[in-house]
Enzyme design. Structure first.
Site, PDB file in Angstrom:
ATOM      1  N   GLU A  18       2.039   1.804  -3.432  1.00  0.00           N
ATOM      2  CA  GLU A  18       0.957   2.333  -4.262  1.00  0.00           C
ATOM      3  C   GLU A  18       0.919   3.860  -4.186  1.00  0.00           C
ATOM      4  O   GLU A  18       0.794   4.548  -5.202  1.00  0.00           O
ATOM      5  CB  GLU A  18      -0.379   1.747  -3.815  1.00  0.00           C
ATOM      6  CG  GLU A  18      -1.592   2.335  -4.514  1.00  0.00           C
ATOM      7  CD  GLU A  18      -2.788   2.486  -3.588  1.00  0.00           C
ATOM      8  OE1 GLU A  18      -3.340   3.604  -3.503  1.00  0.00           O
ATOM      9  OE2 GLU A  18      -3.160   1.496  -2.941  1.00  0.00           O
ATOM     10  N   HIS A  19       1.046   4.403  -2.979  1.00  0.00           N
ATOM     11  CA  HIS A  19       1.071   5.859  -2.811  1.00  0.00           C
ATOM     12  C   HIS A  19       2.285   6.477  -3.511  1.00  0.00           C
ATOM     13  O   HIS A  19       2.179   7.508  -4.186  1.00  0.00           O
ATOM     14  CB  HIS A  19       1.129   6.213  -1.326  1.00  0.00           C
ATOM     15  CG  HIS A  19      -0.197   6.169  -0.633  1.00  0.00           C
ATOM     16  ND1 HIS A  19      -0.705   7.239   0.062  1.00  0.00           N
ATOM     17  CD2 HIS A  19      -1.120   5.179  -0.521  1.00  0.00           C
ATOM     18  CE1 HIS A  19      -1.883   6.921   0.581  1.00  0.00           C
ATOM     19  NE2 HIS A  19      -2.153   5.660   0.239  1.00  0.00           N
TER      20      HIS A  19
ATOM     21  N   HIS B 263       0.821  -1.202   0.000  1.00  0.00           N
ATOM     22  CA  HIS B 263       0.000   0.000   0.000  1.00  0.00           C
ATOM     23  C   HIS B 263       0.862   1.263   0.000  1.00  0.00           C
ATOM     24  O   HIS B 263       0.557   2.246  -0.692  1.00  0.00           O
ATOM     25  CB  HIS B 263      -0.928  -0.025   1.217  1.00  0.00           C
ATOM     26  CG  HIS B 263      -1.723   1.219   1.392  1.00  0.00           C
ATOM     27  ND1 HIS B 263      -1.431   2.162   2.364  1.00  0.00           N
ATOM     28  CD2 HIS B 263      -2.800   1.705   0.718  1.00  0.00           C
ATOM     29  CE1 HIS B 263      -2.284   3.156   2.282  1.00  0.00           C
ATOM     30  NE2 HIS B 263      -3.122   2.918   1.296  1.00  0.00           N
TER      31      HIS B 263
ATOM     32  N   GLU C 258      -4.144   7.861   7.270  1.00  0.00           N
ATOM     33  CA  GLU C 258      -5.118   6.938   6.684  1.00  0.00           C
ATOM     34  C   GLU C 258      -5.425   5.794   7.652  1.00  0.00           C
ATOM     35  O   GLU C 258      -6.573   5.360   7.781  1.00  0.00           O
ATOM     36  CB  GLU C 258      -4.589   6.390   5.361  1.00  0.00           C
ATOM     37  CG  GLU C 258      -5.612   5.579   4.588  1.00  0.00           C
ATOM     38  CD  GLU C 258      -5.116   5.153   3.218  1.00  0.00           C
ATOM     39  OE1 GLU C 258      -5.862   4.414   2.531  1.00  0.00           O
ATOM     40  OE2 GLU C 258      -4.001   5.552   2.825  1.00  0.00           O
TER      41      GLU C 258
END
Length: 461
Positions: free
Chosen positions: A84-85, A81, A161
């Site tokens: 991904e950012h 993740h 997040e």
């Protein structure tokens, strides 16, 4: 012409300079309101799959990577993740602002998501702007610099997040349920990672993870909408070739996942006490792996048990007794295992009554099955929702991407409807008996007292 759904004989494609760039086959011939699905496998093992719909003016372009949180070690939890950012944060050709401004300037949308078994990056644009979308996303996937300063800056964003997810208990309880069922294993850990693991991830470790998992053999490029397959393939080939990513001419694509993953022992109860207005519960058991032939019957069972306003759980828990606003069932399938569960959100003083009703419906359905009328209605609901859910290019891109990367197969809408229609009442009752007859486990987040928490073990006894 072969029948719809049957592949044509593969043909070799060449570039404008006459160089062979891959083998192409038609997977679905289209017709009856559906598009033609074609696949080209480029040198280097990169696959390009498209569904062409000439009647629309948009295209959703995506790149799927066969990497998810289950590919992480404990100390790398959250790396997929995090990466991904970071792929949005700049390449050798573009800054982070350049990436976002390029799509904004043409009214396009761009985003990404990470799951347990794959990651997807996508952009939705007007058909005339497909070359731009291809150039930007391919550049991101092949040319990210993973700048050390950006790693540090984005760490704060990801921690926020995680905090946002922690503030959303009806989402958080599903992460808790995964841990309840899979324990401290890759499938049991959260996709976002934890505060501790995210704080421990370094630029070098993330960059190494990027190099290991973003090989073209692990990627599938997809597009759905008013797109020409040959033109798109040429654009993708040029973009990846320019980055030197197709140098292994004899490389073959990596197939769908396989193997076996144990699900945790039944009867486990996990409680997280939190000062929320509601208690959020998931009661569930092992389900079916993604490729199990019984999945079609399970889909019908899920619709009838907790998939709509006429479902058993909705009627018993909400309509007749007013005990919860949200109550539903769900089925989740991975490559080698699966889960089936029931979610409900209610006041803490109603938890035991709600859980007793849910457990009772599971047991009743396991013993006596569903009526023919419930099955008929559920098949209709499942068929309708399947078709309605594919009425935009984003959903179609998602379908063909998962079909290639996860399933290793492409099914037309007619194929999907035929599989649902073919489910028999006996098959639904059999899968209900096999799954719902198991001893469940339970995950709860909410403001429960000591005595309330102790009594939860009665639900799974």
């Amino acid at each position: 012409m072969p029948p719809a759904g049957g592949p044509f004989r593969p043909t070799a494609r060449t570039s404008s300079e006459g160089r062979a760039v891959g083998r192409t086959e038609t997977l679905l011939a289209g017709g009856n309101g559906t598009g033609t699905v074609r696949r080209t496998t480029l040198p280097g093992g990169l696959r390009v799959v498209t569904e062409t719909l000439p009647t629309v003016r948009s295209v959703t372009f995506g790149i799927w990577a066969r990497v998810g949180s289950r590919d992480e070690t404990p100390s790398l939890n959250g790396a997929t993740h995090y990466l991904e950012h970071l792929l949005f944060k700049g390449t050798e050709r573009r800054s982070a602002l350049d990436i976002s401004a390029a799509l904004d300037a043409v009214g396009g949308e761009m985003n990404a998501f990470t799951a347990k078994e794959y990651t997807c990056y996508y952009a939705r644009v007007l058909d005339r702007d497909v070359p731009l979308a291809v150039d930007v996303l391919c550049d991101m996937l092949t040319g990210s610099v993973i700048d050390a300063d950006e790693v540090e800056a984005e760490r704060g964003v990801i921690l926020e997040e995680i905090a946002m997810t922690e503030d959303d208990p009806d989402d958080c309880v599903h992460d808790l349920f995964a841990r309840t069922m899979f324990g401290d294993s890759p499938l049991g850990r959260p996709v976002l990672g934890t505060v501790e693991t995210v704080e421990g991830l370094t630029r070098d470790r993330i960059a190494r993870f990027y190099r290991e998992h973003y090989d073209p053999t692990h990627l599938v490029v997809t597009a759905a909408g008013n797109v020409d397959h040959d033109q798109l393939t040429s654009l993708v080939h040029a973009a990846f070739d320019r980055a030197g990513a197709l140098s292994r001419a004899d490389a073959e694509p990596v197939g769908p996942r396989s193997g076996s993953h144990p699900v945790h022992t039944a009867g486990r109860v996990d409680v997280v006490r939190r000062s929320t207005e509601q208690a959020h519960v998931v009661l569930g058991m092992p389900g079916l792996r993604r490729g199990d032939d019984r999945r079609w019957a399970l889909g019908v069972l899920n619709s009838a048990l907790g998939g709509g306003m006429s479902s058993r759980l909705f009627q018993e828990v909400r309509e007749k007794r007013g005990l919860a606003y949200s109550v539903y069932s769900f089925a989740a399938g991975h490559a080698d295992c699966g889960l089936f569960g029931v979610y409900a959100g209610c006041r803490a003083d109603r938890v035991h009554e709600v859980l007793k009703l849910c457990r009772g419906e599971l047991e009743q359905t396991a013993r006596h099955g569903l009526t023919d009328e419930e099955i008929r209605r559920a098949k209709g609901q499942l068929s309708g929702s399947t078709v309605l859910g594919l009425e935009d290019t984003g959903a179609l891109m998602h379908r063909i991407g998962k079909g290639e990367l996860v399933w290793g197969d492409q099914l037309s809408v007619d194929d999907l409807l035929a599989r649902i229609a073919a489910v028999t009442p006996d098959e639904v009752r059999a899968v209900a008996r096999d799954l719902l007859g198991q001893r469940p486990s339970l995950s709860v987040i909410g403001p429960l007292g000591d005595r309330q928490a102790e009594r939860l073990h009665e639900v799974v006894a």
